[in-house]
Write an enzyme that holds these catalytic residues in place. Structure first.
Site, PDB file in Angstrom:
ATOM      1  N   LYS A 374       0.976  -0.974  -0.094  1.00 23.75           N
ATOM      2  CA  LYS A 374       0.112  -0.368  -0.235  1.00 23.75           C
ATOM      3  C   LYS A 374       0.659   1.861  -0.136  1.00 23.75           C
ATOM      4  O   LYS A 374       2.031   1.285   0.365  1.00 23.75           O
ATOM      5  CB  LYS A 374      -0.941   0.276   0.872  1.00 23.75           C
ATOM      6  CG  LYS A 374       0.233  -0.023   2.874  1.00 23.75           C
ATOM      7  CD  LYS A 374      -1.326   0.057   4.041  1.00 23.75           C
ATOM      8  CE  LYS A 374       0.081  -0.576   5.251  1.00 23.75           C
ATOM      9  NZ  LYS A 374      -1.220  -0.642   6.192  1.00 23.75           N
ATOM     10  N   TYR A 600      14.022  31.170   0.997  1.00 21.70           N
ATOM     11  CA  TYR A 600      13.322  31.924   1.272  1.00 21.70           C
ATOM     12  C   TYR A 600      13.000  32.529   2.677  1.00 21.70           C
ATOM     13  O   TYR A 600      13.984  32.511   3.323  1.00 21.70           O
ATOM     14  CB  TYR A 600      11.676  31.016   1.638  1.00 21.70           C
ATOM     15  CG  TYR A 600      11.265  30.418   0.034  1.00 21.70           C
ATOM     16  CD1 TYR A 600      10.552  31.869  -1.018  1.00 21.70           C
ATOM     17  CD2 TYR A 600      11.151  29.631  -0.210  1.00 21.70           C
ATOM     18  CE1 TYR A 600      10.532  31.667  -2.259  1.00 21.70           C
ATOM     19  CE2 TYR A 600      10.727  29.400  -2.169  1.00 21.70           C
ATOM     20  CZ  TYR A 600      10.575  29.689  -2.205  1.00 21.70           C
ATOM     21  OH  TYR A 600      10.140  29.929  -4.176  1.00 21.70           O
TER      22      TYR A 600
HETATM   23  C1  LIG Z   1      -0.002  -0.929   6.349  1.00 23.96           C
HETATM   24  C2  LIG Z   1      -1.371  -2.841   7.079  1.00 23.96           C
HETATM   25  C3  LIG Z   1       0.131  -3.863   7.035  1.00 23.96           C
HETATM   26  C4  LIG Z   1       1.210  -4.041   7.024  1.00 23.96           C
HETATM   27  O1  LIG Z   1       1.606  -3.444   8.819  1.00 23.96           O
HETATM   28  P1  LIG Z   1       3.099  -2.880   8.582  1.00 23.96           P
HETATM   29  O2  LIG Z   1       3.230  -3.170  10.227  1.00 23.96           O
HETATM   30  O3  LIG Z   1       4.033  -2.063   7.640  1.00 23.96           O
HETATM   31  O4  LIG Z   1       3.940  -4.842   8.989  1.00 23.96           O
HETATM   32  C5  LIG Z   1      -1.024  -4.900   8.055  1.00 23.96           C
HETATM   33  N1  LIG Z   1      -2.216  -5.143   8.039  1.00 23.96           N
HETATM   34  C6  LIG Z   1      -2.825  -4.116   8.209  1.00 23.96           C
HETATM   35  C7  LIG Z   1      -4.494  -3.798   8.016  1.00 23.96           C
HETATM   36  C8  LIG Z   1      -2.780  -2.977   7.427  1.00 23.96           C
HETATM   37  O5  LIG Z   1      -3.220  -1.646   7.462  1.00 23.96           O
END
Ligand SMILES: *Cc1c(COP(=O)(O)O)cnc(C)c1O
Length: 708
Positions: A374, A600
Site C-alpha cells: 500500500k 525563502y
Molecule cells: C499496513 C497494514 C499492514 C502492514 O503493516 P506493517 O506494520 O507495515 O507490517 C498489515 N495489516 C494491515 C491491516 C495494515 O493496514
C-alpha cells in the site's frame, strides 16, 4: 497478462520477420535446392510483411474500428512518422538507385507511380502500402461498420490474388486480362495498400484487441494446419506456373491470424530497441546486398560471398544487423531518459530478498508472506516491489484501496490482491473486473457488497480491539451471516493487532487478548459448521514479536523494507537491511558571503564566507520541510552537509564549505550510504518527529525509482 507484456512477443518476432525479408531478397538456399529455396523465400518468408501490417493495424487502427468518435490524431501521427521514414529511405537509396540505373526512363507518371505504389527501391513499396492502406481503412471506417469493411477488404484481397499468385487463371480471360493489364499500368503489383494491406490491417486490429492468452494448443494446431495448406497451395500454383508474383495466398490470412494470436500470448517484455533494429534491418539490407556484392568483387571473393547463397545470406543478415544495431543504439542513446537526472530512489534488490528470506525464516512453512504494498509500497514503488517479490515466489499482496490494486493488475501483477480498506460501492466493479479481494469491514458493508450482484472474493475483517475496521468479534451471529450471502466468496478471515510493537505488560496483555478474541471467532465458526479458509493476524511487528500467531498469511510491511517504525526496533532487528536509498543531484555550487541570506524568508544568514550547494529535492518530493534550518543533513562525497534555510518545494540548500571537490551534477544522498557515512530513515524520522513509515510513504510520485 499485462498490457505491456502482450507486445513483447511482437517485438521479438519483428526481428524474425526482418531476417525473413532478407531471405526473400537473397535466396539463401538457391545454390542448393530450388524447391527448398522456394519454400523458404516464397512461402515461409511471406508471413513477414503481413505481420508488419497486422502490428500497424493493432496499434494504429484499433481505435478507429471500435470507437466512432475517435479523433484522427493517432492516424496522422503514424502517417507522418511513416512518411518521414519513407522519405529518409528514399534518400538513402537515391545513390544506389542511380548506380542500378533505376531512374533512367523516369517521367512524371512513372515517378508518381514509383513513390505512391512501387517504392523507389524494390523493398520500399512497403512504406507507401502502409500509408495508403491505413488511409484507405480509415476512410472505410468512416463509412461503414466492421463487417462491411471486412467484406470489402476480403474482396479486394481476392482481386489482388488474381494479380499475384493466381494470375495464370485469369491472364487469358478476355475482359479480366485487359482490366489487370490496365491496373498494372498504375502499379507493378497488386501487393499494395489497396489489395494487400487492408485485410491484414483490419485483422491486426481485431485480433490484437482480444485476449488470447491460455489457448496456445489450439492456436498452434490452427497455425500448423493453415501453414500446411498454404504450402500445398503455393507448390500447386508454382507447379502449374500460375504465379505472376508470390506475395499473396489464400491460406496466408488464417496463417497470419493464428500466428498473431500465438505471438500475443508470448510473455515477454516489450523492447523498443528490437523494434528499431528490425526496422533498420528492413530499410538497410538492400544497400548491404549491393555493398557485399561490390566488396566481394573488390577482394576477389565472389565465389564465397556471392555465389554461395547461404554465405551470402548470412553475410548480408549479419552486416544489416550490425548497421541496424549501431543506428538504433545511436538513436536510443540520444533519446534515453535518465532516471537519475534529478531526484530518485534506489531499491536494493539484495536487501529486499534478504528481508523476505529473514521474515520467511520466522514463519512456519504453511504461512506465506502477503506483503503490504500500500501507499506505493511505503514509497518504494508498488509495481516495482511487487514484481521483484513475484520473482522470489510471493503471490499475494495487500493494498489499501481498490485503485492501488488496479494499478498492480494493469502492470501484470498476478496472484491474490487483498484490499485492506474501504471501497466505495461505485467502485465495486473494479473489484470484480480486476479480481481484487475486498475486506468486509463490517456487517452493513457485507450487505452492500452482496447487493452488488456479482460474485466478489472477500476476507472478513474481525475487529478484536483496534476499533478501526472489521466486524466486532463478539457479533458472531452477524459474522455467520456473511456465509449466507450468495455473492460473497469468503477466502479468508483476519484481524489487525494494534499493540504488537511493544513488549510493555499492558500491550502484551492486549495483544494476547486480541488473538484470543480472534481464535474464539474462528472456533465458534467451525463449531457452527462454517469453514475458515485463510487466517491471518500478523503484520511486521507481530511476525517478529509473536511468531506463534503465524497462520496462513503474514501481512509484512515496514519490516520487509528493512526498517522498523522506530530507531530502537531497527537496532534490535539488525538482520533486516534497508531497501531504499534517496538521492538527488547538485544543481549548483556557489559562494555565500558573510552577512548574506539564502532561501525563502531570509531563513539563513551567513556568519562567515561559505560555500553552498543547491540540491534538487524538496518537500514536494516528500523530503520533510521540518528538517529546515540545520536539522537535516545530506551526504556528499561521504561527508555530511547541513541543510540551511528553509527547504523549498523542489530544492534544498546545504552547506558544503567543508567539503572539497563539490560540483554541479554531483550526487547527494538524503537516505542511504555515501562512502563510510550513512543517513537512515530512522535518523530522518527522529529529526522530523515521526515514525519511519510516514517518511517513507510520503516520498513523492515525482521521484524516479530504480532497482540496483
Ligand atoms: C499496513 C497494514 C499492514 C502492514 O503493516 P506493517 O506494520 O507495515 O507490517 C498489515 N495489516 C494491515 C491491516 C495494515 O493496514
Amino acid at each position: 497478462m499485462s498490457e505491456g507484456k502482450k507486445y513483447g512477443g511482437l517485438d521479438r518476432f519483428r526481428m524474425i520477420a526482418a531476417i525473413l525479408v532478407i531471405a526473400i531478397h537473397t535466396s539463401p538456399l538457391a545454390s542448393f535446392s530450388g524447391n527448398a529455396d522456394f519454400f523458404l523465400t516464397r512461402i515461409l518468408a511471406r508471413i513477414a510483411v503481413p505481420f508488419f501490417f497486422m502490428v500497424t493495424g493493432q496499434f494504429v487502427m484499433t481505435d478507429y474500428l471500435y470507437d466512432n468518435d475517435m479523433a484522427s490524431g493517432r492516424l496522422f501521427q503514424y502517417i507522418r512518422k511513416t512518411a518521414l521514414v519513407y522519405g529518409l529511405a528514399v534518400m538513402i537509396y537515391v545513390p544506389v538507385g542511380i548506380y542500378a540505373g533505376h531512374y533512367k526512363s523516369l517521367n512524371i507518371i512513372s515517378a508518381i507511380r514509383m513513390i505512391v505504389f512501387d517504392g523507389t527501391f524494390y523493398h520500399l513499396w512497403y512504406f507507401p502500402a502502409c500509408i495508403t492502406g491505413v488511409l484507405f481503412v480509415y476512410l472505410m471506417s468512416r463509412c461503414m461498420g466492421r463487417k462491411g469493411m471486412m467484406a470489402i477488404a476480403a474482396a479486394l484481397y481476392a482481386v489482388g490474388l488474381f494479380g499475384d499468385s493466381y494470375y495464370g487463371l485469369i491472364k487469358d480471360v478476355p475482359i479480366l486480362s485487359v482490366m489487370y493489364e490496365f491496373m498494372f499500368q498504375l502499379f507493378s503489383y497488386t501487393r499494395n495498400g489497396f489489395f494487400f494491406a487492408p485485410v491484414f490491417l483490419i485483422s491486426g486490429a481485431l485480433t490484437g484487441r482480444k485476449n488470447h492468452v491460455g489457448k496456445k494448443p489450439g492456436q498452434i494446431f490452427g497455425l500448423t494446419v493453415s501453414f500446411l495448406a498454404m504450402t500445398a497451395e503455393a507448390f500447386t500454383l508454382h507447379y502449374f506456373k500460375l504465379q505472376r508474383h508470390d506475395s499473396m495466398y489464400l491460406a496466408l490470412i488464417p496463417v497470419m491470424i493464428f500466428l498473431y494470436r500465438l505471438l500475443l500470448s508470448w510473455d515477454k517484455k516489450p523492447s523498443r530497441i528490437l523494434r528499431n533494429i528490425a526496422m533498420w534491418m528492413y530499410i538497410l539490407h538492400p544497400a548491404v546486398i549491393v555493398a557485399v556484392r561490390g566488396g566481394a568483387r573488390v577482394i576477389h571473393m565472389t565465389a564465397l560471398f556471392v555465389d554461395n547463397s547461404l554465405v551470402h545470406y548470412f553475410t548480408v543478415t549479419f552486416l544489416s544487423g550490425l548497421w541496424a544495431s549501431a543506428i538504433s543504439c545511436f538513436i536510443s542513446g540520444k533519446r534515453k531518459i535518465n532516471p537519475t537526472g534529478r531526484a530518485w530512489i534506489e531499491i536494493d534488490r539484495a536487501a529486499l530478498r534478504n528481508n523476505a528470506a529473514f521474515l520467511r525464516s520466522k514463519l512456519p512453512k504453511r504461512c506465506r508472506l502477503m506483503p503490504a504494498v500500500k501507499a506505493d509500497a511505503y514509497g518504494h514503488g508498488a509495481v516495482l516491489i511487487a514484481k521483484e517479490l513475484t520473482r522470489i515466489g510471493v503471490d499475494a499482496f495487500c493494498v489499501a484501496c481498490a485503485l492501488e490494486g488496479v494499478k498492480l493488475r494493469k502492470k501484470g501483477v498476478k496472484g491474490e490482491i487483498l484490499v485492506l480498506g474501504y471501497t466505495h460501492p461505485e467502485e465495486f466493479f473494479l473489484l470484480y473486473r480486476y479480481r481484487l479481494t475486498q475486506t468486509v469491514i463490517d456487517y452493513a458493508y457485507g450487505v452492500q457488497l452482496n447487493e452488488y450482484g456479482r460474485r466478489l472474493h472477500v476476507h472478513i475483517g474481525i475487529d478484536t480491539g483496534m476499533h478501526r475496521l472489521g466486524e466486532r468479534s463478539e457479533n458472531i451471529d452477524f459474522i455467520c451471516k456473511f456465509y449466507h450471502m450468495e455473492n460473497l466468496k469468503i477466502d479468508g478471515l483476519f484481524t489487525h493487532l494494534c499493540a504488537a510493537d511493544s513488549f510493555g505488560r499492558k500491550e502484551q496483555a492486549y495483544t494476547n487478548l486480541q488473538a484470543e478474541e480472534f481464535y474464539k471467532v474462528v472456533h465458534e465458526l467451525q463449531k457452527r459448521g462454517y469453514s475458515c479458509p485463510k487466517l491471518h493476524l500478523q503484520s511486521s511487528y507481530s511476525i517478529l514479536n509473536y511468531p506463534e500467531l503465524a497462520e496462513n498469511y503474514a501481512r509484512a510491511g515496514i519490516a520487509l523494507y528493512g526498517v522498523l517504525s522506530t530507531e530502537e526496533d531497527t537496532e534490535e532487528w539488525k538482520e533486516l537491511k534497508p531497501v531504499l536509498s534517496l538521492k538527488a543531484r547538485i544543481a549548483a555550487v556557489k559562494n555565500l558571503y558573510a552577512g548574506e541570506s539564502a532561501g525563502y524568508g531570509l531563513g539563513f544568514t551567513a556568519g562567515h564566507n561559505m560555500k553552498i550547494a543547491v540540491v534538487t529535492i524538496g518537500y514536494g518530493d516528500g523530503y520533510p520541510r521540518s528538517l529546515s534550518g540545520g536539522i537535516g543533513t545530506v551526504l556528499i562525497n561521504g561527508c555530511k552537509a547541513f541543510v540551511i534555510g528553509r527547504i523549498c518545494m523542489d530544492q534544498t540548500i546545504v552547506d558544503v564549505s567543508e567539503i572539497s571537490d563539490v560540483k554541479a551534477g554531483d550526487e547527494a544522498v538524503l537516505i542511504g550510504k555515501s562512502g563510510e557515512a550513512e543517513i537512515s530513515v530512522c535518523d530522518i524520522a527522529k529529526q522530523a518527529g515521526t515514525i519511519t513509515n510516514e517518511i517513507l510513504s510520503r516520498l513523492g510520485a515525482r521521484l524516479e525509482r530504480i532497482v540496483v
